[in-house]
Design a protein around this motif. Structure first.
Motif, mmCIF file in Angstrom:
data_model
loop_
_atom_site.group_PDB
_atom_site.id
_atom_site.type_symbol
_atom_site.label_atom_id
_atom_site.label_comp_id
_atom_site.label_asym_id
_atom_site.label_seq_id
_atom_site.Cartn_x
_atom_site.Cartn_y
_atom_site.Cartn_z
ATOM 1 N N TYR A 59 -0.987 -24.058 36.578
ATOM 2 C CA TYR A 59 -1.527 -23.915 35.261
ATOM 3 C C TYR A 59 -2.202 -22.456 35.448
ATOM 4 C CZ TYR A 59 -2.268 -28.546 33.404
ATOM 5 O OH TYR A 59 -1.729 -29.644 32.915
ATOM 6 N N ASP A 60 -2.517 -21.674 34.411
ATOM 7 C CA ASP A 60 -3.240 -20.348 34.263
ATOM 8 C C ASP A 60 -4.709 -20.811 33.818
ATOM 9 O OD1 ASP A 60 -4.093 -17.575 34.164
ATOM 10 O OD2 ASP A 60 -2.974 -17.349 32.067
ATOM 11 N N TRP A 61 -5.522 -20.660 34.801
ATOM 12 C CA TRP A 61 -6.764 -21.209 34.629
ATOM 13 C C TRP A 61 -7.822 -20.539 35.188
ATOM 14 C CZ3 TRP A 61 -9.735 -25.195 37.855
ATOM 15 C CH2 TRP A 61 -10.867 -25.718 37.254
ATOM 16 N N ASP A 62 -8.770 -20.058 34.321
ATOM 17 C CA ASP A 62 -9.869 -19.059 35.183
ATOM 18 C C ASP A 62 -11.215 -19.864 35.560
ATOM 19 O OD1 ASP A 62 -11.193 -20.026 32.824
ATOM 20 O OD2 ASP A 62 -11.497 -17.938 31.926
ATOM 21 N N THR A 68 -4.205 -23.222 30.762
ATOM 22 C CA THR A 68 -2.613 -23.248 30.145
ATOM 23 C C THR A 68 -1.667 -23.433 31.122
ATOM 24 O OG1 THR A 68 -3.653 -21.610 28.714
ATOM 25 C CG2 THR A 68 -1.334 -21.815 28.608
ATOM 26 N N TYR A 69 -0.818 -24.448 30.747
ATOM 27 C CA TYR A 69 0.428 -24.950 31.481
ATOM 28 C C TYR A 69 1.399 -23.806 31.616
ATOM 29 C CZ TYR A 69 4.122 -27.513 33.452
ATOM 30 O OH TYR A 69 5.156 -27.979 34.352
ATOM 31 N N VAL A 70 1.670 -23.584 32.693
ATOM 32 C CA VAL A 70 2.757 -22.307 33.128
ATOM 33 C C VAL A 70 3.808 -22.703 33.821
ATOM 34 C CG1 VAL A 70 1.131 -20.521 32.541
ATOM 35 C CG2 VAL A 70 1.300 -21.338 34.822
ATOM 36 N N GLY A 71 3.907 -24.012 34.277
ATOM 37 C CA GLY A 71 5.101 -24.453 35.016
ATOM 38 C C GLY A 71 5.109 -23.804 36.583
ATOM 39 N N LEU A 72 6.126 -23.194 36.706
ATOM 40 C CA LEU A 72 6.352 -22.645 38.274
ATOM 41 C C LEU A 72 5.888 -21.157 38.055
ATOM 42 C CD1 LEU A 72 9.846 -24.133 39.376
ATOM 43 C CD2 LEU A 72 7.536 -24.838 40.148
ATOM 44 N N GLN A 73 5.397 -20.459 37.126
ATOM 45 C CA GLN A 73 5.248 -19.153 36.998
ATOM 46 C C GLN A 73 4.339 -18.801 38.137
ATOM 47 O OE1 GLN A 73 6.766 -17.106 34.995
ATOM 48 N NE2 GLN A 73 5.896 -15.615 36.032
ATOM 49 N N ASN A 74 3.324 -19.254 38.695
ATOM 50 C CA ASN A 74 2.302 -18.985 39.666
ATOM 51 C C ASN A 74 3.312 -18.737 40.846
ATOM 52 O OD1 ASN A 74 -0.046 -18.766 38.219
ATOM 53 N ND2 ASN A 74 -0.391 -20.994 38.507
ATOM 54 N N TYR A 75 4.120 -19.656 41.111
ATOM 55 C CA TYR A 75 5.165 -19.627 42.288
ATOM 56 C C TYR A 75 6.091 -18.416 42.257
ATOM 57 C CZ TYR A 75 2.969 -24.245 43.741
ATOM 58 O OH TYR A 75 2.074 -24.928 44.055
ATOM 59 N N GLN A 272 -8.556 -14.338 44.757
ATOM 60 C CA GLN A 272 -7.686 -14.601 43.481
ATOM 61 C C GLN A 272 -8.940 -15.740 43.054
ATOM 62 O OE1 GLN A 272 -5.446 -13.513 41.869
ATOM 63 N NE2 GLN A 272 -5.018 -11.836 43.372
ATOM 64 N N ALA A 273 -9.399 -16.636 43.813
ATOM 65 C CA ALA A 273 -10.119 -17.692 43.249
ATOM 66 C C ALA A 273 -11.572 -17.470 42.617
ATOM 67 C CB ALA A 273 -10.372 -19.029 44.132
ATOM 68 N N PHE A 274 -12.157 -16.715 43.716
ATOM 69 C CA PHE A 274 -13.917 -16.348 43.333
ATOM 70 C C PHE A 274 -14.152 -14.831 42.964
ATOM 71 C CE2 PHE A 274 -13.398 -19.853 46.171
ATOM 72 C CZ PHE A 274 -13.755 -21.117 45.332
ATOM 73 N N ASN A 278 -8.801 -16.340 39.118
ATOM 74 C CA ASN A 278 -7.402 -16.738 39.076
ATOM 75 C C ASN A 278 -7.247 -18.240 39.499
ATOM 76 O OD1 ASN A 278 -4.783 -16.804 38.024
ATOM 77 N ND2 ASN A 278 -4.397 -14.942 38.811
ATOM 78 N N MET A 279 -7.928 -19.215 39.138
ATOM 79 C CA MET A 279 -7.718 -20.369 39.809
ATOM 80 C C MET A 279 -6.430 -20.933 40.246
ATOM 81 S SD MET A 279 -10.692 -20.986 40.898
ATOM 82 C CE MET A 279 -12.490 -20.515 40.687
ATOM 83 N N GLY A 280 -5.481 -20.906 39.018
ATOM 84 C CA GLY A 280 -4.028 -21.254 39.060
ATOM 85 C C GLY A 280 -3.508 -20.612 40.247
ATOM 86 N N TYR A 281 -3.187 -19.334 40.330
ATOM 87 C CA TYR A 281 -2.846 -18.394 41.400
ATOM 88 C C TYR A 281 -3.384 -18.766 42.683
ATOM 89 C CZ TYR A 281 -0.285 -14.469 42.824
ATOM 90 O OH TYR A 281 0.808 -13.525 43.523
ATOM 91 N N ALA A 282 -4.577 -18.986 42.725
ATOM 92 C CA ALA A 282 -5.276 -19.261 44.132
ATOM 93 C C ALA A 282 -4.873 -20.771 44.662
ATOM 94 C CB ALA A 282 -6.711 -19.281 44.066
ATOM 95 N N SER A 283 -4.714 -21.577 43.642
ATOM 96 C CA SER A 283 -4.060 -22.943 43.891
ATOM 97 C C SER A 283 -2.805 -22.771 44.548
ATOM 98 C CB SER A 283 -4.313 -23.916 42.799
ATOM 99 O OG SER A 283 -5.584 -23.865 42.304
#
Length: 314
Positions: A59-62, A68-75, A272-274, A278-283
């Protein structure tokens, strides 16, 4: 008459089988009740966060509202992220330092505790002090020691005729300065592990070797080292997993700088998270850390399994 006897035997066997199954069921229930509290805690605080982190990584999530579901985009973004690769490289340095510096140094310190040296028991307590200190205190202590103007390290360097070095401000020296602190703090932990393992080695083995005329080096390589192998394997797993999760000492001493020179996956994930929220990317970074630690642990356990299968001592 024979038919009656057979029927009686059959009933006896059936009753015996039923009793055995009943006992096994009661044993299974008893074991389950004892294990259940630990299993519930493990599920809530370990398995559930891992699963949730994996889900958030898609997800792309703050951190607020619905992502917002972004699939494998973060990876995919991770693969193109130069800071991520820099962090992974630095983590690799930490892993190598932990395995090839901390563990051998811990083993040497443990062997020294058994050497006929006067006052060695006092030094065993001194050796262990760094591990007892809080990481924050250790970090602040070494920041002062690495101070480019008044630090103890630079004063020592000046004695040998060299100029002051900005140890934690230069990209070329910052990483190795923090690695030195890690070795200093955690080598005593492995010393204690090896000391406990050496105490468990039967004294008769050394006495038999002495009768055969074995030297100290021969006794070490043919008795001590093989029997310490399970401890070495366990220590390697602890060192590698701990190195992949390293965060606190680096964040306290350098904050990941200068110019990401000491950035680790842990510090980059935290930022990235705090900081960037950018919680999704941090995850995604967190799950990559988990996957690498799991992969390395499985690899080491597999190698140890085949080592034992080839007829190793333990």
């Amino acid at each position: 008459m024979e038919t009656h006897v057979e029927v009686t035997d059959t009933r006896t066997i059936v009753k015996s089988t039923t009793k055995t199954k009943s006992k096994k069921l009661k044993s299974a229930i008893t074991i389950g009740l004892f294990v259940a509290p630990a299993l519930i805690v493990y599920t809530l605080y370990v398995l559930y966060p891992i699963f949730t982190t994996f889900i958030y990584s898609f997800y792309d999530w703050d951190g607020m509202g619905v992502g917002t579901y972004v699939g494998l985009q973060n990876y995919l973004d991770l693969l193109k992220d130069a800071i991520f690769w820099k962090s992974l490289t630095n983590n690799t340095w930490v892993v190598f330092t932990s395995v090839f510096a901390q563990i051998p140094l811990g083993l040497i310190m443990a062997l020294m505790l058994f050497a006929p040296i006067k006052g060695i028991k006092f030094f065993s307590s001194i050796y262990f002090f760094p591990f007892l200190m809080s990481t924050v205190a250790v970090g602040l202590l070494w920041v002062l020691m690495f101070d480019p103007i008044n630090g103890m390290i630079n004063q020592l360097v000046n004695v040998f005729g060299f100029e002051n070095i900005a140890w934690l401000s230069e990209p070329n020296t910052a990483l190795f300065a923090v690695l030195l602190v890690i070795v200093w703090q955690f080598a005593p932990f492995y010393m204690i592990l090896f000391k406990a393992a050496i105490v468990g080695i039967p004294e008769e083995l050394y006495e038999a070797a002495e009768i055969d005329g074995a030297s100290s080096i021969t006794k070490f390589f043919h008795i001590t080292f093989p029997l310490l192998m399970p401890t070495i394997v366990s220590s390697s797993i602890l060192a590698i997993v701990g190195s992949l999760k390293a965060f606190d000492i680096f964040y306290i001493m350098t904050g990941g700088g200068p110019n990401h020179g000491t950035e680790l996956l842990g510090t980059y994930m935290f930022k990235q998270a705090f900081i960037n929220f950018n919680m999704g990317y941090a995850s995604a970074i967190a799950f990559v850390m988990f996957f690498l630690a799991l992969l390395v642990t499985i690899l080491i356990q597999t190698m140890d399994y085949y080592r034992k299968k080839r007829g190793a001592y333990v």
